[in-house]
Motif scaffolding. Structure first.
Motif, mmCIF file in Angstrom:
data_model
loop_
_atom_site.group_PDB
_atom_site.id
_atom_site.type_symbol
_atom_site.label_atom_id
_atom_site.label_comp_id
_atom_site.label_asym_id
_atom_site.label_seq_id
_atom_site.Cartn_x
_atom_site.Cartn_y
_atom_site.Cartn_z
ATOM 1 N N VAL A 126 0.865 -1.366 -0.122
ATOM 2 C CA VAL A 126 0.086 -0.059 -0.059
ATOM 3 C C VAL A 126 0.940 1.146 -0.151
ATOM 4 O O VAL A 126 2.108 1.216 0.354
ATOM 5 N N GLN A 127 0.296 2.578 -0.226
ATOM 6 C CA GLN A 127 0.914 3.717 -0.298
ATOM 7 C C GLN A 127 1.303 4.066 1.078
ATOM 8 O O GLN A 127 0.313 3.699 2.083
ATOM 9 N N PRO A 128 2.454 4.583 1.620
ATOM 10 C CA PRO A 128 2.878 4.916 2.802
ATOM 11 C C PRO A 128 1.927 6.034 3.428
ATOM 12 O O PRO A 128 1.367 6.905 2.500
ATOM 13 N N GLY A 129 1.520 5.914 4.398
ATOM 14 C CA GLY A 129 0.207 6.537 5.281
ATOM 15 C C GLY A 129 -1.147 6.389 4.994
ATOM 16 O O GLY A 129 -1.864 6.845 5.793
ATOM 17 N N THR A 130 -1.410 5.124 3.976
ATOM 18 C CA THR A 130 -2.579 4.710 3.988
ATOM 19 C C THR A 130 -2.504 3.187 4.788
ATOM 20 O O THR A 130 -3.591 2.540 4.749
ATOM 21 N N GLU A 131 -1.558 2.864 5.409
ATOM 22 C CA GLU A 131 -1.418 1.451 5.974
ATOM 23 C C GLU A 131 -2.606 1.037 6.994
ATOM 24 O O GLU A 131 -2.882 0.065 7.023
ATOM 25 N N LEU A 132 -2.552 2.143 8.011
ATOM 26 C CA LEU A 132 -3.429 1.928 9.038
ATOM 27 C C LEU A 132 -4.911 1.544 8.513
ATOM 28 O O LEU A 132 -5.773 0.812 9.315
ATOM 29 N N GLU A 133 -5.132 2.507 7.471
ATOM 30 C CA GLU A 133 -6.818 2.316 6.753
ATOM 31 C C GLU A 133 -7.014 0.730 6.396
ATOM 32 O O GLU A 133 -7.790 0.350 6.596
ATOM 33 N N TRP A 134 -5.806 0.407 5.591
ATOM 34 C CA TRP A 134 -5.915 -1.016 5.022
ATOM 35 C C TRP A 134 -5.878 -2.003 6.050
ATOM 36 O O TRP A 134 -6.226 -3.081 5.897
ATOM 37 N N PHE A 135 -4.996 -1.890 7.339
ATOM 38 C CA PHE A 135 -4.978 -2.657 8.410
ATOM 39 C C PHE A 135 -6.146 -2.770 8.780
ATOM 40 O O PHE A 135 -6.671 -4.038 9.040
ATOM 41 N N GLU A 136 -7.226 -1.773 9.044
ATOM 42 C CA GLU A 136 -8.517 -2.130 9.582
ATOM 43 C C GLU A 136 -9.248 -2.602 8.642
ATOM 44 O O GLU A 136 -10.223 -3.404 8.961
ATOM 45 N N GLY A 183 -3.244 -13.883 12.210
ATOM 46 C CA GLY A 183 -2.661 -12.683 12.575
ATOM 47 C C GLY A 183 -2.693 -11.633 11.478
ATOM 48 O O GLY A 183 -2.468 -11.954 10.252
ATOM 49 N N ILE A 184 -3.186 -10.438 11.723
ATOM 50 C CA ILE A 184 -3.011 -9.284 10.829
ATOM 51 C C ILE A 184 -1.957 -8.336 11.437
ATOM 52 O O ILE A 184 -1.954 -8.000 12.655
ATOM 53 N N HIS A 185 -1.181 -7.915 10.585
ATOM 54 C CA HIS A 185 -0.148 -6.795 11.074
ATOM 55 C C HIS A 185 0.145 -6.094 10.148
ATOM 56 O O HIS A 185 0.448 -5.977 8.666
ATOM 57 N N SER A 186 0.166 -4.711 10.618
ATOM 58 C CA SER A 186 1.022 -3.527 9.734
ATOM 59 C C SER A 186 2.560 -3.455 9.826
ATOM 60 O O SER A 186 2.769 -2.943 10.990
ATOM 61 N N ARG A 187 3.291 -3.920 8.767
ATOM 62 C CA ARG A 187 4.691 -4.192 8.973
ATOM 63 C C ARG A 187 5.596 -2.826 8.595
ATOM 64 O O ARG A 187 6.624 -2.925 8.305
ATOM 65 N N THR A 188 4.806 -1.718 8.244
ATOM 66 C CA THR A 188 5.633 -0.476 7.702
ATOM 67 C C THR A 188 6.276 -0.894 6.439
ATOM 68 O O THR A 188 6.094 -1.860 5.615
ATOM 69 N N ASP A 189 7.508 -0.228 6.105
ATOM 70 C CA ASP A 189 8.235 -0.507 4.851
ATOM 71 C C ASP A 189 9.430 -1.321 5.415
ATOM 72 O O ASP A 189 10.320 -1.586 4.703
ATOM 73 N N PHE A 190 9.394 -2.186 6.677
ATOM 74 C CA PHE A 190 10.682 -2.591 7.081
ATOM 75 C C PHE A 190 11.328 -3.652 6.127
ATOM 76 O O PHE A 190 12.308 -3.725 6.003
ATOM 77 N N ASP A 191 10.468 -4.727 5.792
ATOM 78 C CA ASP A 191 10.666 -5.694 4.992
ATOM 79 C C ASP A 191 11.735 -5.492 3.696
ATOM 80 O O ASP A 191 12.548 -5.715 3.298
ATOM 81 N N LEU A 192 10.694 -4.518 2.670
ATOM 82 C CA LEU A 192 11.433 -4.012 1.575
ATOM 83 C C LEU A 192 12.467 -3.259 1.836
ATOM 84 O O LEU A 192 13.587 -3.286 1.120
ATOM 85 N N SER A 193 12.467 -2.375 2.631
ATOM 86 C CA SER A 193 13.700 -1.486 3.057
ATOM 87 C C SER A 193 15.005 -2.341 3.310
ATOM 88 O O SER A 193 16.011 -1.864 3.032
ATOM 89 N N ARG A 194 14.678 -3.211 4.246
ATOM 90 C CA ARG A 194 15.972 -4.113 4.433
ATOM 91 C C ARG A 194 16.468 -4.807 3.447
ATOM 92 O O ARG A 194 17.694 -4.956 3.259
ATOM 93 N N HIS A 195 15.668 -5.566 2.540
ATOM 94 C CA HIS A 195 15.891 -6.118 1.385
ATOM 95 C C HIS A 195 16.874 -5.120 0.608
ATOM 96 O O HIS A 195 17.634 -5.639 -0.311
ATOM 97 N N GLU A 196 16.163 -4.057 0.397
ATOM 98 C CA GLU A 196 16.980 -3.080 -0.628
ATOM 99 C C GLU A 196 18.340 -2.682 0.101
ATOM 100 O O GLU A 196 19.308 -2.679 -0.777
ATOM 101 N N GLU A 197 18.219 -2.696 1.370
ATOM 102 C CA GLU A 197 19.599 -2.069 1.707
ATOM 103 C C GLU A 197 20.642 -3.152 1.865
ATOM 104 O O GLU A 197 21.999 -2.709 1.519
ATOM 105 N N PHE A 198 20.307 -4.506 2.040
ATOM 106 C CA PHE A 198 21.282 -5.316 2.016
ATOM 107 C C PHE A 198 21.744 -5.938 0.583
ATOM 108 O O PHE A 198 22.799 -6.758 0.378
ATOM 109 N N SER A 199 20.527 -5.995 -0.126
ATOM 110 C CA SER A 199 20.926 -6.478 -1.719
ATOM 111 C C SER A 199 21.578 -5.432 -2.683
ATOM 112 O O SER A 199 21.998 -5.847 -3.537
ATOM 113 N N GLY A 200 21.167 -4.360 -2.308
ATOM 114 C CA GLY A 200 21.811 -3.176 -3.294
ATOM 115 C C GLY A 200 20.913 -3.118 -4.442
ATOM 116 O O GLY A 200 21.283 -2.212 -5.437
#
Length: 295
Positions: A52-62, A113-130
């Motif tokens: 989802v677009q950043p800033g809309t994640e809590l709406e989509w979480f609900e 379980g339903i979780h709002s994970r922010t951008d953690f997963d993609l940002s970490r993949h981007e950081e370490f994979s280049g």
């Protein structure tokens, strides 16, 4: 999913928001596995990552929190057997999390379980994979890392909750105990049973005709052994939603008796109408339409 999300987005020409779902084996570091299949070291898991677009994640979480609960409701078990358990202590990467719990014989337990994970997963993949994992938004003309809402459900736990919710022992009017597995018709392995009232007078041949009419579209059983009452009980115990009884009236007017597993009510149905009626009542689409009607 995270490694391949950009490939899926580009080849599918997907616009945010969109989700990617998968099913597969998961593993848990358990010293003691317990409570039957509720907690195992190796289990089957279904999950979806919804981008989802950043800033809309809590709406989509609900949104997904409500939709997933109504998916469980659609199975037909008492709504009071489900509840949310909102997390007060969140993982460092999450900004919202909740569990859907079901009332098992050993108490309320998590099934999803339903979780709002922010951008953690993609940002970490981007950081370490280049490798850039940013989404280009054609509406805002910006590139950004999407936020993710995750839904995750254990198939084994779901299976256990369905069994626990379906199994019943009931007293019939004649004082006998009826064991019935009230599986949601869409999930029942056997959809119908065809039973000739007696194994003579051409009723068995007519019943076989009904089987040939239906067996290509529905998993069905043919049973001619023992009394009709005992045959009903056998089908009740394995969760068959409908029993079709072929009797002497069938030879006269081409109608049969359709018995409902849960109510034990019987109705007279033309053989020509059986296919469409059973299809409507046992289809997964009928179950899913309940969710659309609620949301």
């Amino acid at each position: 999913i995270f490694v391949n999300y950009l490939n899926v987005q580009k080849t599918g020409r997907m616009k945010l928001p969109f989700g990617i779902a998968q099913i597969g084996k998961a593993f848990r570091n358990e010293i003691v596995a317990r409570q039957f299949i509720f907690r195992m070291r190796e289990f089957e898991q279904m999950e979806m990552q919804y981008f989802v677009q950043p800033g809309t994640e809590l709406e989509w979480f609900e949104y997904w929190k409500k939709l997933r609960l109504h998916w469980h409701y659609a199975l037909g078990f008492p709504q009071s057997d489900y509840r949310y358990h909102d997390h007060e202590k969140l993982a460092h990467y999450a900004n919202a999390a909740t569990d859907i719990e079901y009332l098992m014989p050993f108490g309320y337990k998590e099934v999803e379980g339903i979780h709002s994970r922010t951008d953690f997963d993609l940002s970490r993949h981007e950081e370490f994979s280049g490798k850039k994992l940013r989404y280009y938004d054609p509406d805002t003309k910006e590139s950004y890392i999407p936020y993710v809402v995750e839904t995750s459900i254990g198939v084994d736990r779901m299976f256990l909750s369905v069994l626990c919710g379906s199994y019943k022992e009931e007293q019939t009017e004649n004082g006998e105990t009826r064991v019935v597995l009230s599986l949601p018709p869409a999930l029942a392995p056997v959809k119908l049973a065809v039973l000739p009232l007696v194994r003579k007078d051409g009723l068995d041949e007519k019943a076989q005709e009904v089987v040939r009419l239906l067996h290509l579209d529905f998993t069905c059983q043919y049973d001619e052994k023992d009394s009709i009452g005992k045959r009903y009980r056998r089908q009740d115990a394995i969760g068959t939603p409908y029993c079709i009884t072929v009797d002497h009236q069938t030879l006269d007017d081409n109608t049969v008796t359709l018995r409902d597993r849960d109510t034990m009510q019987q109705e007279r149905i033309a053989i020509s109408a059986l296919h469409d009626l059973i299809a409507e009542r046992t289809s997964i689409n009928t179950l899913l339409k309940k969710i659309e009607d609620e949301i």
